[in-house]
Write an enzyme that holds these catalytic residues in place. Structure first.
Site, mmCIF file in Angstrom:
data_model
loop_
_atom_site.group_PDB
_atom_site.id
_atom_site.type_symbol
_atom_site.label_atom_id
_atom_site.label_comp_id
_atom_site.label_asym_id
_atom_site.label_seq_id
_atom_site.Cartn_x
_atom_site.Cartn_y
_atom_site.Cartn_z
ATOM 1 N N ASP A 9 -0.196 5.285 0.834
ATOM 2 C CA ASP A 9 -0.480 6.262 1.888
ATOM 3 C C ASP A 9 -0.679 5.574 3.232
ATOM 4 O O ASP A 9 -1.539 4.695 3.366
ATOM 5 C CB ASP A 9 -1.736 7.068 1.541
ATOM 6 C CG ASP A 9 -1.577 7.872 0.262
ATOM 7 O OD1 ASP A 9 -1.258 9.058 0.361
ATOM 8 O OD2 ASP A 9 -1.764 7.298 -0.831
ATOM 9 N N ASP B 101 0.863 -1.168 0.000
ATOM 10 C CA ASP B 101 0.000 0.000 0.000
ATOM 11 C C ASP B 101 0.908 1.230 0.000
ATOM 12 O O ASP B 101 2.114 1.124 0.265
ATOM 13 C CB ASP B 101 -0.895 -0.030 1.244
ATOM 14 C CG ASP B 101 -1.732 1.214 1.398
ATOM 15 O OD1 ASP B 101 -2.454 1.570 0.446
ATOM 16 O OD2 ASP B 101 -1.646 1.856 2.459
ATOM 17 N N ASP C 1 -1.612 -0.904 5.977
ATOM 18 C CA ASP C 1 -1.776 -0.238 7.270
ATOM 19 C C ASP C 1 -3.220 -0.197 7.751
ATOM 20 O O ASP C 1 -3.489 0.331 8.825
ATOM 21 C CB ASP C 1 -1.261 1.202 7.191
ATOM 22 C CG ASP C 1 -2.143 2.089 6.313
ATOM 23 O OD1 ASP C 1 -2.392 1.718 5.144
ATOM 24 O OD2 ASP C 1 -2.607 3.132 6.795
#
Length: 227
Positions: A10, A8, A173
């Protein structure tokens, strides 16, 4: 054996909340709406720009602007590009992100980026932190018909890397990443930092919580065990 990693962007590799907040507030200002703080914006990040706009409208109480969400989105994306194009970006790599990517690449581990951020913006973000050369494939939020948490972007990344899902791991995240990985039948490791929509990292349901600097040694150990 872990043959490849999907990342991922951001909240996992980069802290982009300042840029996202600035672009969002600039778009809102064009439509006469008040500004949101970085602390208000961070929990809204995670499912792409359209979701960010919708969540920001709810958070700010500007329900009367829902009908203008498409124009707000266009303004937000324009401002986001301008921030990078004019050299005003505050986006930064999280500690050890670049070191981990560099070592993984040197180990011959194919890397793909799988993000809900638009592909062009993702490339600009990677260039800002000098990370674009590490990735063999980049799957943005506009690459496939569906975004994470749908598994399609992860499946597409595996196709581009030429690897089976069973030999890949997703590094993210958020719950968004976990759900996408589960749908694709891919193990998922979560970093302890990032944007989790108010959830604790312990409650995301990841297979493992991993610091970025631990990734190369972890992949190396898994490869040794598989021999």
């Amino acid at each position: 054996m872990t043959q490849a990693l999907l990342f991922d962007l951001d909240g996992t590799l980069i802290d982009s909340s300042d840029d996202l907040t600035r672009a969002l507030n600039a778009a809102f200002a064009e439509h006469g709406s008040g500004a949101l703080s970085r602390e208000q914006v961070e929990p809204l990040i995670g499912q792409g720009a359209p979701a960010l706009i919708e969540r920001a409208l709810r958070t700010s109480g500007q329900r009367d602007l829902v009908a203008d969400s498409d124009r707000l989105l266009a303004s937000f994306l324009q401002r986001s590009h301008e921030i990078y194009d004019l050299g005003r970006s505050s986006t930064r790599a999280y500690p050890f992100a670049l070191e981990a990517l560099r070592e993984l690449k040197s180990m011959g581990v194919p890397l793909a980026l799988v993000t809900n951020k638009g592909r062009e913006l993702s490339v600009k973000a990677l260039r800002k932190i000098n990370a674009e050369p590490f990735f063999t494939a980049i799957v943005g939020g506009d690459t496939c018909p569906r975004r994470k948490p749908d598994p399609m972007p992860l499946q597409r990344a595996c196709e581009l890397l030429g690897v089976e899902a069973s030999s890949v791991c997703m590094v993210g995240d958020s719950l968004n990443d976990v759900r996408a990985a589960r749908g694709a039948g891919i193990p998922v490791w979560c970093v302890p930092h990032g944007y989790r929509e108010g959830l604790s990292v312990d409650n995301l349901g990841a297979d493992m919580i991993v610091e970025l600097h631990e990734l190369p040694a972890l992949v190396r150990a898994r490869r040794l065990r598989s021999r």
